[in-house]
Write a protein that holds these residues in place. Structure first.
Motif, PDB file in Angstrom:
ATOM      1  N   LEU A 176      26.815  45.926  39.642  1.00 52.80           N
ATOM      2  CA  LEU A 176      26.902  45.601  38.205  1.00 52.80           C
ATOM      3  C   LEU A 176      25.975  46.493  37.393  1.00 52.80           C
ATOM      4  CD1 LEU A 176      26.864  41.787  37.346  1.00 52.80           C
ATOM      5  CD2 LEU A 176      28.716  43.441  37.059  1.00 52.80           C
ATOM      6  N   HIS A 198      23.603  36.901  37.070  1.00 52.78           N
ATOM      7  CA  HIS A 198      24.434  38.052  36.708  1.00 52.78           C
ATOM      8  C   HIS A 198      24.538  38.199  35.192  1.00 52.78           C
ATOM      9  CE1 HIS A 198      26.494  37.870  40.918  1.00 52.78           C
ATOM     10  NE2 HIS A 198      25.333  38.480  40.942  1.00 52.78           N
ATOM     11  N   LEU A 227      23.171  41.413  33.019  1.00 54.53           N
ATOM     12  CA  LEU A 227      24.000  42.142  32.050  1.00 54.53           C
ATOM     13  C   LEU A 227      23.319  42.160  30.683  1.00 54.53           C
ATOM     14  CD1 LEU A 227      27.373  40.722  33.327  1.00 54.53           C
ATOM     15  CD2 LEU A 227      26.854  43.164  33.173  1.00 54.53           C
ATOM     16  N   THR A 251      28.161  39.149  27.088  1.00 52.28           N
ATOM     17  CA  THR A 251      29.205  38.535  27.904  1.00 52.28           C
ATOM     18  C   THR A 251      29.908  37.470  27.069  1.00 52.28           C
ATOM     19  OG1 THR A 251      27.591  36.984  28.826  1.00 52.28           O
ATOM     20  CG2 THR A 251      28.065  38.955  30.120  1.00 52.28           C
ATOM     21  N   LEU A 269      35.138  40.131  34.266  1.00 53.50           N
ATOM     22  CA  LEU A 269      34.560  39.908  35.600  1.00 53.50           C
ATOM     23  C   LEU A 269      35.080  38.579  36.134  1.00 53.50           C
ATOM     24  CD1 LEU A 269      32.507  40.254  37.929  1.00 53.50           C
ATOM     25  CD2 LEU A 269      30.747  39.369  36.396  1.00 53.50           C
ATOM     26  N   LEU A 307      36.861  43.490  37.022  1.00 48.83           N
ATOM     27  CA  LEU A 307      35.838  43.569  38.071  1.00 48.83           C
ATOM     28  C   LEU A 307      36.041  42.373  38.980  1.00 48.83           C
ATOM     29  CD1 LEU A 307      32.572  44.374  36.091  1.00 48.83           C
ATOM     30  CD2 LEU A 307      34.411  45.875  36.788  1.00 48.83           C
ATOM     31  N   ASP A 320      34.643  40.201  41.877  1.00 46.71           N
ATOM     32  CA  ASP A 320      33.477  39.842  42.677  1.00 46.71           C
ATOM     33  C   ASP A 320      33.999  39.153  43.935  1.00 46.71           C
ATOM     34  OD1 ASP A 320      31.231  38.787  43.832  1.00 46.71           O
ATOM     35  OD2 ASP A 320      30.531  37.685  42.068  1.00 46.71           O
TER      36      ASP A 320
END
Ligand SMILES: Cc1ncc(COP(=O)(O)O)c(C=O)c1O
Length: 473
Positions: A190, A216, A220, A227, A249, A282, A284
């Motif tokens: 990330l 996370h 970010l 986000t 994500l 993305l 995960d």
């Protein structure tokens, strides 16, 4: 008297300087120097001292001087002399706290919880030490010398080849070794993408699931990325509500932390969205291997390798301490990610990469994952059975996969239950801690119970304690 010193790194395996100075002759100076080295912690308990003759030769003193100094320190209790094993630093020779070479006085270590049911960590007692060691040994024996020079930022080709084969076979990933960049785990991936390290490859805002790992989100935010929460339901993220972002994500195999896979229609829909917007998904893939009742859900990446960046790591499958992961990239991002990483491998140990390559290609990784899958499935079953017997009013969800379950609680009882559990020595998280601070949605009250963390022998007691800490009907 003149000063003399010698470096005993080779003989002692420790970088030790003995300085023979001060009053009282060489014998007294040597005693002082050795005593200080033990007191200061530079010579750890159990360390073997060099034989008289070699220390005498290195220091330029008589052999008897060394023998006398050792004998004096044995008499004082700093050293021990055993027939056949030479002279060793005594086990009880406590280093002086705060002395040079030892850490300054440490604050007392907080005692851990009696029962650790936090999500996130696999059973540390099950790390495959022997198989990992065998891989490491083979890898080092076969490694060319260049391995010990500066590494390639893409990662060792042996590992990228092993990963390409493994991910295709086990996760349905479609890729080539030159689309894989080795990293030190998901968090590192990330950071590489969003400018936490090097130039940003992708820009925010980034859509994220309304419930996810706050670590996370914070990472970010620290990289300056906003986000935007995307609501979730029992079918995973509601991707039809994606807004103007160009990147999202997701945890498609197993929504983190609520536990369901992303519905097939939504998998297709999010790929359509990425194609239409020129965006990227993305993925995960943090615990994709651990699915219990059916075959694992394949990686979303297989639907469009040019629109999905998959990031995985060994943090759940092996151990978060190994710090190895992989980014499977669309071709257009490879150069930028490598540029962000820099000219050399600065993050992931190259010998460890080779060890993992061997571990995967020898089949040891598959065997370990299979063994752990069985173990975690049995733990999951024991959790479900314990709740059915002792707390039938508590619904357990998200248990088809992964290393944690979500226990649904009566409205308003989550904070008091987490607190009551803590009082009883149980560490676990409430669902609220995973909620994006800006989301409108609120999931039900619930507990996120990691059932992988306790070691095998401690699990029964942890379950019993958990059932005792749940609110009554
Ligand atoms: C949601 C989620 N993603 C990714 C990871 C892996 O993180 P890392 O590879 O940085 O250890 C974890 C924890 O293991 C996780 O819980």
């Amino acid at each position: 008297m003149t000063d003399s010193w010698v470096n005993y790194a080779e003989r002692l395996g420790a970088d030790l300087h003995l300085e023979l100075s001060g009053p009282g002759g060489r014998r007294a100076a040597l005693i002082r120097a050795l005593r200080e080295a033990v007191r200061g912690g530079r010579l750890a308990p159990g360390t073997r001292l060099p034989p008289y003759r070699s220390l005498a030769a290195d220091l330029g003193v008589a052999r008897n001087t060394v023998a006398d100094a050792y004998a004096e320190l044995v008499a004082e209790g700093w050293l021990t002399a055993r027939q056949g094993s030479g002279t060793l630093v005594a086990e009880r020779a406590e280093p002086l706290r705060g002395a040079i070479g030892t850490p300054a006085k440490q604050p007392p270590r907080a005692r851990g919880p009696r029962h650790d049911l936090r999500q996130g960590t696999p059973d540390a007692s099950a790390f495959p030490r022997a198989a990992w060691l065998a891989s490491y040994r083979r890898a080092l024996q076969q490694a060319p010398n260049e391995v010990f020079g500066p590494g390639d930022p893409a990662g060792r080709v042996e590992l990228r080849e092993a990963l390409a084969e493994y991910l295709a076979r086990a996760r349905g990933v479609r890729t080539e070794p030159d689309r894989i960049v080795v990293c030190s785990g998901f968090a590192h991936g990330l950071r590489l993408l969003f400018g936490g390290i090097g130039a940003a490859v992708l820009r925010g805002p980034l859509a994220v699931e309304a419930y996810g790992l706050s670590f996370h989100r914070e990472l970010l935010a620290a990289a300056g990325v906003r986000t935007v929460p995307l609501p979730i339901d029992e079918h995973g993220a509601r991707v039809s509500e994606l807004g103007r972002e160009r990147a999202v994500l997701l945890t498609p195999a197993h929504q983190f932390p609520t536990g369901g896979p992303l519905h097939a229609e939504r998998r297709a829909a999010v790929i359509d969205w990425a194609r239409a917007r020129g965006g990227v998904v993305l993925e995960d893939d943090y615990d994709g291997e651990f699915r219990y009742d059916r075959k694992p859900v394949g990686a979303l990446q297989s639907l469009d390798p040019e629109r999905v960046i998959l990031i995985g790591s060994v943090s759940k499958s092996l151990s978060p301490a190994v710090r190895l992961g992989w980014m499977v990239l669309p071709e257009r991002y490879v150069g930028d990610v490598l540029a962000a990483k820099g000219e050399r491998e600065a993050w992931a140990s190259v010998p460890d990469q080779l060890s993992l390559a061997d571990f995967i290609s020898s089949g040891a990784y598959d065997r370990h994952v299979r063994r752990m899958r069985q173990r975690y499935r049995s733990r999951r079953d024991r959790l479900v059975a314990a709740l059915a017997t002792h707390a039938p009013h508590v619904e357990v969800t998200g248990v088809a996969a992964g290393l944690h379950a979500v226990l649904r609680l009566p409205p308003g009882t989550e904070p008091s239950t987490v607190k009551a559990a803590a009082w009883q020595g149980i560490a676990l998280d409430g669902l609220a801690g995973f909620r994006h601070p800006e989301t409108d949605m609120t999931a039900h009250d619930g507990l996120v119970v990691g059932y992988a963390t306790p070691s095998e022998h401690a699990y029964g007691a942890a379950l019993e304690a958990l059932c005792g800490a749940l609110p009554p009907e």
